[in-house]
Design an enzyme around this catalytic site. Structure first.
Site, PDB file in Angstrom:
ATOM      1  CG  HIS A 109      -0.431   0.120   2.525  1.00 52.78           C
ATOM      2  ND1 HIS A 109       0.377  -0.831   3.102  1.00 52.78           N
ATOM      3  CD2 HIS A 109      -0.532   1.116   3.444  1.00 52.78           C
ATOM      4  CE1 HIS A 109       0.728  -0.438   4.318  1.00 52.78           C
ATOM      5  NE2 HIS A 109       0.191   0.753   4.547  1.00 52.78           N
TER       6      HIS A 109
ATOM      7  CG  HIS B  93      -3.990   0.239   6.778  1.00 54.35           C
ATOM      8  ND1 HIS B  93      -3.952   0.872   8.001  1.00 54.35           N
ATOM      9  CD2 HIS B  93      -2.833   0.561   6.158  1.00 54.35           C
ATOM     10  CE1 HIS B  93      -2.806   1.546   8.108  1.00 54.35           C
ATOM     11  NE2 HIS B  93      -2.118   1.377   7.003  1.00 54.35           N
TER      12      HIS B  93
ATOM     13  CG  HIS C 128       3.865  -1.585  11.617  1.00 56.79           C
ATOM     14  ND1 HIS C 128       4.658  -0.479  11.800  1.00 56.79           N
ATOM     15  CD2 HIS C 128       3.167  -1.368  10.473  1.00 56.79           C
ATOM     16  CE1 HIS C 128       4.446   0.392  10.805  1.00 56.79           C
ATOM     17  NE2 HIS C 128       3.539  -0.124   9.989  1.00 56.79           N
TER      18      HIS C 128
ATOM     19  CG  HIS D 132       0.061   4.434   4.668  1.00 53.18           C
ATOM     20  ND1 HIS D 132      -0.682   3.689   5.541  1.00 53.18           N
ATOM     21  CD2 HIS D 132      -0.773   5.397   4.181  1.00 53.18           C
ATOM     22  CE1 HIS D 132      -1.921   4.169   5.597  1.00 53.18           C
ATOM     23  NE2 HIS D 132      -1.997   5.203   4.777  1.00 53.18           N
TER      24      HIS D 132
ATOM     25  CG  ASP E 278       4.902   3.025   7.438  1.00 49.10           C
ATOM     26  OD1 ASP E 278       3.976   3.519   6.762  1.00 49.10           O
ATOM     27  OD2 ASP E 278       4.726   2.079   8.236  1.00 49.10           O
ATOM     28  CG  HIS E 279       4.107   0.185   4.279  1.00 48.52           C
ATOM     29  ND1 HIS E 279       3.942  -1.120   4.667  1.00 48.52           N
ATOM     30  CD2 HIS E 279       3.717   0.939   5.341  1.00 48.52           C
ATOM     31  CE1 HIS E 279       3.474  -1.154   5.910  1.00 48.52           C
ATOM     32  NE2 HIS E 279       3.319   0.085   6.332  1.00 48.52           N
TER      33      HIS E 279
ATOM     34  CG  ASP F 198       0.622  -1.122   7.848  1.00 48.26           C
ATOM     35  OD1 ASP F 198       1.531  -1.914   8.138  1.00 48.26           O
ATOM     36  OD2 ASP F 198       0.784   0.117   7.756  1.00 48.26           O
TER      37      ASP F 198
HETATM   38 FE    FE Z   1       2.737   0.869   8.150  1.00 50.69          FE
HETATM   39 ZN    ZN Z   2       0.034   1.728   6.537  1.00 51.51          ZN
END
Ligand code: FE
Ligand code: ZN
Length: 257
Positions: free
Chosen positions: A52, A108, A168, A54, A56-57, A130
């Site tokens: 996805h 998410h 995570h 985001h 942090d990905h 996530d």
């Molecule tokens: Fe994340």
């Molecule tokens: Zn995420």
């Protein structure tokens, strides 16, 4: 096939799978720790799987792509750094001789996907970003409770021995909430003790398995009587005949926990 959880940021894992020559990495929010792992194991990065959009990905995708030339695959319905091969539900991606099946798991984010692969001689692998965490699930930033409930249902239906590679390390916090929801779940209490020991030794609690998650994760158990009863006690206005309403109230409870 070797599976490595590369720690990044404060609690992300960048999953790296390799056959001692070539590697696949999932959701590289940072490039540097992945490049270091590739150097250490003398691996060529073949494919970058993205679940996805985001940061942090995807934060390390562009740098990794330009440093290694690895192809990037990701969800058709989200903005991912170009060039990216866009994947839809039911597509398969071949990498390291494995076929990764794409499941659309909105909730998410609106276009979130997961990757599932059968591994000859080993348990299957699930990279779920996530969507599913050990003992929990992602927050509903873009999707509805109905979508997330259906997405988690599809993941829960995978074979029990499937290795669940979440993005995570949220397990201990999730399990504290899970205990509040199901104080009498013995499997959950045992799993919490096990995970606390792992974390005390600085080890990941992941991968989990689908069988473990079915037994301990309240978000996969929202139709269980004990969970419904707990949700009703916490949020008495919930229509307990409506599975989506119960799931939504459970997610809301976790948001406030
Ligand atoms: Fe994340
Ligand atoms: Zn995420």
């Amino acid at each position: 096939m070797k599976l490595i959880a590369i720690p990044a940021f404060s609690d992300n894992y960048l999953w790296l799978l390799h056959d001692t020559r070539q590697a696949v990495v999932v959701d590289p929010g940072q490039a540097e720790p992945v490049l270091e792992c590739l150097r250490e194991h003398r691996l060529a990065l073949q494919t970058i799987l993205v679940t996805h959009h985001h940061a942090d990905h995807v934060g390390g995708v562009a740098q990794l792509h330009s440093a290694t030339g690895a192809r990037v695959v990701g969800p058709a319905k989200e903005a991912i750094p170009e060039p990216v091969q866009r994947l839809r539900h039911g597509d398969t991606v071949e990498a390291l001789g494995l076929d990764f099946r794409v499941l659309e798991v909105p909730g998410h984010t609106a276009g979130h996907i997961a990757y599932y692969a059968e591994c000859p001689g080993e348990a299957p692998l699930l990279f779920c970003g996530d969507t599913l965490f050990s003992g929990g699930c992602g927050r509903l930033f873009e999707g509805t409770p109905a979508q997330m409930l259906a997405s988690l249902g599809a993941l829960a239906a995978l074979p029990g021995d499937t290795r669940v590679c979440c993005a995570h390390e949220y397990t201990l916090a999730n399990l504290r909430f899970a205990r509040a929801v199901e104080p009498d779940n013995a499997a959950l209490a045992a799993h919490q003790a096990e995970c606390e020991q792992l974390r005390a030794r600085g080890l990941p609690t992941l991968p989990s398995t689908i069988a473990v998650e079915r037994a301990i994760n309240p978000f996969l158990r929202s139709r269980e009587r004990a969970v419904v009863t707990s949700v009703a006690a916490h949020a008495p206005h919930t229509d307990t005949r409506d599975a989506v309403a119960v799931f939504g109230a459970l997610r809301e409870w976790k948001n406030q926990f």
